[in-house]
Design a protein around this motif. Sequence first.
Motif, PDB file in Angstrom:
ATOM      1  N   LEU A   1      -5.711   6.022  -7.059  1.00 31.12           N
ATOM      2  CA  LEU A   1      -6.152   6.076  -5.654  1.00 31.12           C
ATOM      3  C   LEU A   1      -7.305   5.107  -5.410  1.00 31.12           C
ATOM      4  O   LEU A   1      -7.375   4.460  -4.361  1.00 31.12           O
ATOM      5  N   ASN A   2      -8.208   4.993  -6.394  1.00 32.57           N
ATOM      6  CA  ASN A   2      -9.306   4.033  -6.259  1.00 32.57           C
ATOM      7  C   ASN A   2      -8.779   2.620  -6.084  1.00 32.57           C
ATOM      8  O   ASN A   2      -9.311   1.835  -5.295  1.00 32.57           O
ATOM      9  N   LYS A   3      -7.734   2.297  -6.820  1.00 38.63           N
ATOM     10  CA  LYS A   3      -7.167   0.948  -6.702  1.00 38.63           C
ATOM     11  C   LYS A   3      -6.550   0.734  -5.329  1.00 38.63           C
ATOM     12  O   LYS A   3      -6.688  -0.339  -4.741  1.00 38.63           O
ATOM     13  N   VAL A   4      -5.863   1.759  -4.819  1.00 37.53           N
ATOM     14  CA  VAL A   4      -5.287   1.641  -3.477  1.00 37.53           C
ATOM     15  C   VAL A   4      -6.401   1.431  -2.446  1.00 37.53           C
ATOM     16  O   VAL A   4      -6.308   0.537  -1.593  1.00 37.53           O
TER      17      VAL A   4
ATOM     18  N   VAL B   1       1.902  16.170 -11.947  1.00 37.48           N
ATOM     19  CA  VAL B   1       0.782  17.034 -12.327  1.00 37.48           C
ATOM     20  C   VAL B   1       1.074  18.484 -11.927  1.00 37.48           C
ATOM     21  O   VAL B   1       0.847  19.427 -12.696  1.00 37.48           O
TER      22      VAL B   1
ATOM     23  N   LEU C   1       1.334  12.751  -8.719  1.00 31.79           N
ATOM     24  CA  LEU C   1       0.713  14.038  -8.385  1.00 31.79           C
ATOM     25  C   LEU C   1       1.738  15.169  -8.504  1.00 31.79           C
ATOM     26  O   LEU C   1       1.415  16.272  -8.970  1.00 31.79           O
ATOM     27  N   ARG C   2       2.970  14.892  -8.103  1.00 28.16           N
ATOM     28  CA  ARG C   2       4.017  15.916  -8.251  1.00 28.16           C
ATOM     29  C   ARG C   2       4.229  16.227  -9.735  1.00 28.16           C
ATOM     30  O   ARG C   2       4.499  17.363 -10.106  1.00 28.16           O
TER      31      ARG C   2
ATOM     32  N   VAL D   1       1.712   7.182  -6.396  1.00 28.85           N
ATOM     33  CA  VAL D   1       0.675   8.188  -6.665  1.00 28.85           C
ATOM     34  C   VAL D   1       1.205   9.580  -6.319  1.00 28.85           C
ATOM     35  O   VAL D   1       0.962  10.548  -7.053  1.00 28.85           O
ATOM     36  N   GLU D   2       1.936   9.679  -5.210  1.00 29.11           N
ATOM     37  CA  GLU D   2       2.496  10.971  -4.810  1.00 29.11           C
ATOM     38  C   GLU D   2       3.436  11.507  -5.916  1.00 29.11           C
ATOM     39  O   GLU D   2       3.389  12.688  -6.258  1.00 29.11           O
TER      40      GLU D   2
ATOM     41  N   GLU E   1      -6.585   9.790  -9.725  1.00 26.98           N
ATOM     42  CA  GLU E   1      -7.772   9.318  -9.009  1.00 26.98           C
ATOM     43  C   GLU E   1      -8.018   7.827  -9.249  1.00 26.98           C
ATOM     44  O   GLU E   1      -8.390   7.101  -8.325  1.00 26.98           O
TER      45      GLU E   1
ATOM     46  N   LEU F   1       1.050   4.187  -2.787  1.00 27.77           N
ATOM     47  CA  LEU F   1       0.716   5.581  -2.463  1.00 27.77           C
ATOM     48  C   LEU F   1       1.874   6.508  -2.806  1.00 27.77           C
ATOM     49  O   LEU F   1       1.665   7.643  -3.237  1.00 27.77           O
ATOM     50  N   LYS F   2       3.106   6.016  -2.623  1.00 27.09           N
ATOM     51  CA  LYS F   2       4.261   6.861  -2.972  1.00 27.09           C
ATOM     52  C   LYS F   2       4.352   7.049  -4.483  1.00 27.09           C
ATOM     53  O   LYS F   2       4.761   8.114  -4.959  1.00 27.09           O
TER      54      LYS F   2
ATOM     55  N   THR G   1       0.842  -1.205   0.000  1.00 21.89           N
ATOM     56  CA  THR G   1       0.000   0.000   0.000  1.00 21.89           C
ATOM     57  C   THR G   1       0.875   1.252   0.000  1.00 21.89           C
ATOM     58  O   THR G   1       0.607   2.216  -0.728  1.00 21.89           O
ATOM     59  N   LEU G   2       1.898   1.209   0.820  1.00 23.69           N
ATOM     60  CA  LEU G   2       2.798   2.346   0.951  1.00 23.69           C
ATOM     61  C   LEU G   2       3.487   2.643  -0.378  1.00 23.69           C
ATOM     62  O   LEU G   2       3.576   3.794  -0.817  1.00 23.69           O
TER      63      LEU G   2
ATOM     64  N   ILE H   1      -4.922  14.169 -13.718  1.00 22.14           N
ATOM     65  CA  ILE H   1      -5.598  14.152 -12.412  1.00 22.14           C
ATOM     66  C   ILE H   1      -6.536  12.948 -12.347  1.00 22.14           C
ATOM     67  O   ILE H   1      -6.618  12.246 -11.331  1.00 22.14           O
TER      68      ILE H   1
END
Lengths: 89, 89, 89, 89
Positions: free
Chosen positions: A44-47, A20, A17-18, A13-14, A41, A10-11, A6-7, A37
């Motif tokens: 994030l839904n998958k996470v 973007v 996002l950077r 995704v981070e 999203e 998420l990283k 998960t971590l 964007i």
Amino acid sequence: MENESTLRRLKTVEGHLRGVIRMVEEDAYCIDIIRQIQAVEAALNKVSAKILEDHLNSCVITAIQGDDQKERERVLKEITEVFEMSTKV
Amino acid sequence: MENESTLRRLKTVEGHLRGVIRMVEEDAYCIDIIRQIQAVEAALNKVSAKILEDHLNSCVITAIQGDDQKERERVLKEITEVFEMSTKV
Amino acid sequence: MENESTLRRLKTVEGHLRGVIRMVEEDAYCIDIIRQIQAVEAALNKVSAKILEDHLNSCVITAIQGDDQKERERVLKEITEVFEMSTKV
Amino acid sequence: MENESTLRRLKTVEGHLRGVIRMVEEDAYCIDIIRQIQAVEAALNKVSAKILEDHLNSCVITAIQGDDQKERERVLKEITEVFEMSTKV
């Protein structure tokens, strides 16, 4: 360890996002930014789905097999709530 | 009976959808039609959440308290699946 | 400058997402993490809507008032595409 | 006529929804019902996107090429609104 996966996601995704944010700074084309964007999203839904899956296979099983009815109700109510919310975001 | 409430809600949504069809037939303003379609979808989301809630409080509890591990896994997997799908519609 | 506002919002979302990562690192309760991810997504939706609004009021007006029909069609097609995608994330 | 295609699609969705109602009446499995409701919503999303596309290629072009600035602003504002709403249903 499930957290690790998960971590890591998420990283990722981070980082996305950077990317973007950089696009906005560099005045990229609006529609391309919106598409990125939306990709963030979707990731994030998958996470979220992964976290829910882990949760069902641990806490939820424990609560339902346990003796505390209040706890059981609480745990099931939360699932309905995040499901309902997921249709709104 | 829980079905009754779900049935009544779905029939209300059906009436709402027929209203949308009438709007299209009468050449209503596009944006108003889209808004009504979105209202129909919001109502459907609520029905889904209600069905999931009933499902959690019946089949899921039974499966998790039962002895069949395969069945337990199947039931939990389905919840993750509809959750994941809910973020896509 | 419109970019400034978008940039500020996206950086706030980035901070929020880092908070979510911290929650995972600190083994926060699954459902709380999912709720925070949903909050991040809701914030991203708002940023997208803002970017689309700016886009409509600049590029789209220019394209539609311009003489290039191909460009006009392209610009309108993109809007339908991001709209359709928005219902899937 | 563009209405015809929208009308036909909506009537198909209506038939689909009646099928869902029948499933509930016949006590079908909860998760199967939820999946069918999600399929109905996905179909509605497609209809909305089609209506928006037609709207962009007619009313929106007319408004933007016209002289009434208030009308232009109104028409563009509506698009942002249905886009924002689409992320919530």
